[in-house]
Design an enzyme around this catalytic site. Structure first.
Site, PDB file in Angstrom:
ATOM      1  N   ARG A 334     131.851 -33.236  -2.069  1.00 53.66           N
ATOM      2  CA  ARG A 334     132.126 -34.240  -1.034  1.00 53.66           C
ATOM      3  C   ARG A 334     133.598 -34.620  -0.913  1.00 53.66           C
ATOM      4  NH1 ARG A 334     130.260 -38.774  -0.657  1.00 53.66           N
ATOM      5  NH2 ARG A 334     129.777 -38.835   1.566  1.00 53.66           N
ATOM      6  N   CYS A 365     138.205 -22.293  -9.601  1.00 55.12           N
ATOM      7  CA  CYS A 365     139.494 -21.655  -9.347  1.00 55.12           C
ATOM      8  C   CYS A 365     139.951 -22.009  -7.952  1.00 55.12           C
ATOM      9  CB  CYS A 365     139.356 -20.146  -9.471  1.00 55.12           C
ATOM     10  SG  CYS A 365     139.719 -19.642 -11.123  1.00 55.12           S
ATOM     11  N   TYR A 394     123.384 -36.334  -1.415  1.00 56.39           N
ATOM     12  CA  TYR A 394     124.277 -35.278  -0.942  1.00 56.39           C
ATOM     13  C   TYR A 394     125.192 -34.725  -2.042  1.00 56.39           C
ATOM     14  CZ  TYR A 394     122.577 -37.309   3.395  1.00 56.39           C
ATOM     15  OH  TYR A 394     121.769 -37.795   4.392  1.00 56.39           O
TER      16      TYR A 394
HETATM   17  N1  LLP Z   1     117.936 -38.446   9.925  1.00 56.50           N
HETATM   18  C1  LLP Z   1     118.682 -37.471  10.458  1.00 56.50           C
HETATM   19  C2  LLP Z   1     118.215 -36.795  11.673  1.00 56.50           C
HETATM   20  C3  LLP Z   1     119.898 -37.097   9.873  1.00 56.50           C
HETATM   21  O1  LLP Z   1     120.627 -36.143  10.431  1.00 56.50           O
HETATM   22  C4  LLP Z   1     120.327 -37.754   8.685  1.00 56.50           C
HETATM   23  C5  LLP Z   1     121.559 -37.365   8.028  1.00 56.50           C
HETATM   24  C6  LLP Z   1     119.500 -38.763   8.143  1.00 56.50           C
HETATM   25  C7  LLP Z   1     118.321 -39.086   8.791  1.00 56.50           C
HETATM   26  C8  LLP Z   1     119.837 -39.508   6.892  1.00 56.50           C
HETATM   27  O2  LLP Z   1     120.982 -40.268   7.009  1.00 56.50           O
HETATM   28  P1  LLP Z   1     121.444 -41.213   5.781  1.00 56.50           P
HETATM   29  O3  LLP Z   1     120.490 -42.376   5.698  1.00 56.50           O
HETATM   30  O4  LLP Z   1     121.433 -40.403   4.544  1.00 56.50           O
HETATM   31  O5  LLP Z   1     122.819 -41.639   6.168  1.00 56.50           O
HETATM   32  N2  LLP Z   1     126.460 -34.508   3.894  1.00 56.50           N
HETATM   33  C9  LLP Z   1     126.965 -35.753   4.421  1.00 56.50           C
HETATM   34  C10 LLP Z   1     125.872 -36.550   5.106  1.00 56.50           C
HETATM   35  C11 LLP Z   1     125.239 -35.809   6.252  1.00 56.50           C
HETATM   36  C12 LLP Z   1     124.130 -36.611   6.874  1.00 56.50           C
HETATM   37  C13 LLP Z   1     123.415 -35.796   7.875  1.00 56.50           C
HETATM   38  N3  LLP Z   1     122.284 -36.420   8.461  1.00 56.50           N
HETATM   39  C14 LLP Z   1     127.578 -36.551   3.294  1.00 56.50           C
HETATM   40  O6  LLP Z   1     127.609 -36.068   2.178  1.00 56.50           O
HETATM   41  O7  LLP Z   1     128.067 -37.642   3.512  1.00 56.50           O
END
Ligand code: LLP
Length: 441
Positions: A334, A365, A394
């Protein structure tokens, strides 16, 4: 540190999570290690569920967004808590189904679901599929017809609200690979397209305005736009949506730059959202829709920490001090991806005062292989155990075998007991799929 008792400093001056001493965990399970506090995960699932039950007569469902952390145990916990899940791939769906998760409470997302993923979803009788393209609607309709079923679907729409951590912006037109825009009429067009499919049953709409959002008003605004759209579609076509899925996005604490929200605070976010739905349906003369939310990060993020062992330390006078750990971007990409910030401490000397700022570097690396920059810490030495906080969301789900490092194991802690929920990898596993063609032998 966390006021919800996820983390404590014990009498030995060690960091403790779920009643387990982190130094003992590191010794027993090795590092790097992801550790998840079961109580925290359950508390978060419950607060959302109870809020929908108490404030909205139970006319809705919490879906755990399993992209944040997907493994069999977390689906088991979600099932026991009586909530649903959202999945975004055949792999997440397979994991949920193999954990015995009730298929009718699974919602399937994805901007480009593969034909085989749709076939698999229909085969295992996934409750609802969130349609995100014309071709998907066509293919899914055919698959459902072949299976002799009518598949419940939602359509993913863009309300034109883009939320960022501490602010939100409204855009007239959303440039996104996800969803159909309300403002340019494409959401209405796909609605007509789906309504005409005899093997799809349109239940309503889904939107997701972003992630790591602290601004309640963003959700309220998105609700208002979606409800106005539902009213417009009702007038234009006679179709009145039963269901409104507002996605995920509630923010969590990573460093003191972020708000620290307690359990009731998360209930307040949901209440604001539900109140907006109630007010709007009254104003527009619509029936109260079945409301879904999809929190991922806020359920597992602060429940998790990662333990590492300190190795090489490099002090570049006047520039930076690098403290290298036995993990890196392969277990937490991240910082490399988003320059995300983290808090860290030395778990075996958790009481000691922070005397310097260090950069925690991984072992890959690659110069960009950093976990956190300028983290206040006591003077670290080789063999210390570093705990990086708020890594439950994540991190494991985005981990890789870069440089052929192992994706760390996951343990679940509760009442002083720790159990593997994802076992450590082995060298044999790393080469399991490798094939040397005959002509190379
Ligand atoms: N629903 C949908 C359709 C989504 O696309 C997402 C997250 C969630 C729910 C959940 O969202 P949350 O409550 O976790 O914010 N990899 C990134 C985060 C990408 C989130 C993508 N969608 C990170 O590490 O911050």
């Amino acid at each position: 540190m966390n006021e919800r008792d996820t983390l404590k400093i014990n009498l030995a001056g060690h960091l403790e999570i779920g009643g387990c001493d982190c130094v003992d965990l590191a010794e027993k399970f090795g590092t790097p290690l992801y550790v998840f506090d079961e109580k925290y995960i359950r508390d978060m699932m419950r607060i959302y569920k109870n809020t929908i039950d108490g404030e909205y007569g139970g006319n809705g469902l919490v879906l755990y967004a399993s992209k944040a952390f997907s493994c069999k145990a977390v689906y088991k916990i979600a099932a026991q808590e009586g909530i649903g899940v959202d999945v975004v791939s055949g792999g997440e769906l397979y994991t949920a189904i193999s954990a015995g998760f009730p298929a009718d409470k699974i919602y399937m997302h994805g901007n480009n679901k593969l034909d085989r993923e749709l076939e698999y979803a229909v085969e295992v009788k996934v409750g609802t599929i969130v349609v995100d393209s014309y071709s998907e609607a066509d293919i899914l309709n055919d698959i459902a017809a072949k299976a002799g079923i009518v598949q419940n679907v939602l359509i993913r729409i863009n309300p034109g609200v883009e939320a960022h951590t501490h602010a939100f912006v409204q855009t007239a037109r959303t440039d996104s690979k996800f969803g159909f825009s309300i403002s340019d009429g494409t959401a209405e067009n796909i609605t007509q397209h789906v309504l005409a499919k005899s093997n799809l049953k349109l239940k309503g709409y889904h939107c997701h305005i972003g992630s790591q959002i602290f601004e309640k008003q963003s959700f309220v605004l998105a609700v208002n736009k979606c409800m106005d759209f539902i009213a417009h579609i009702k007038n234009a076509t006679g179709f009145e949506a039963d269901t409104l899925n507002m996605g995920g996005g509630f923010g969590i604490w990573y460093t003191d730059e972020d708000a620290k929200i307690n359990v009731e605070g998360y209930a307040d976010y949901l209440k604001a959202l539900l109140n907006a739905v109630k007010a709007k349906s009254k104003e527009l003369g619509l029936k109260l829709p079945y409301v879904l939310i999809e929190p991922g990060r806020s359920i597992v993020g602060e429940a998790g920490i990662t333990l590492y062992t300190v190795g090489a330390i490099k002090d570049i006078p006047g520039i930076k001090k690098y403290v290298a750990i036995d993990g890196g971007m392969f277990d937490n990409p991240r910082y490399a991806l988003y320059q995300s910030k983290y808090s860290a401490l030395i778990a075996n000397r958790a009481n000691e005062e922070c005397t310097e700022k260090v950069t925690i570097a991984g072992k890959c690396c690659e110069s960009g292989d950093i976990i956190a920059v300028d983290v206040p810490m006591p003077k670290a030495k080789r063999g210390d155990i570093i705990a990086v906080l708020s890594t439950g969301a994540y991190n494991y789900s985005m981990a890789s075998n870069y440089n052929r490092n192992f994706v760390p194991a996951c343990v679940l802690v509760k009442d002083g007991k720790a159990n593997y929920i994802v076992k450590p990898q082995t060298y044999e596993e790393l080469v399991r799929g490798d094939v040397v063609p005959d002509y190379l032998k």
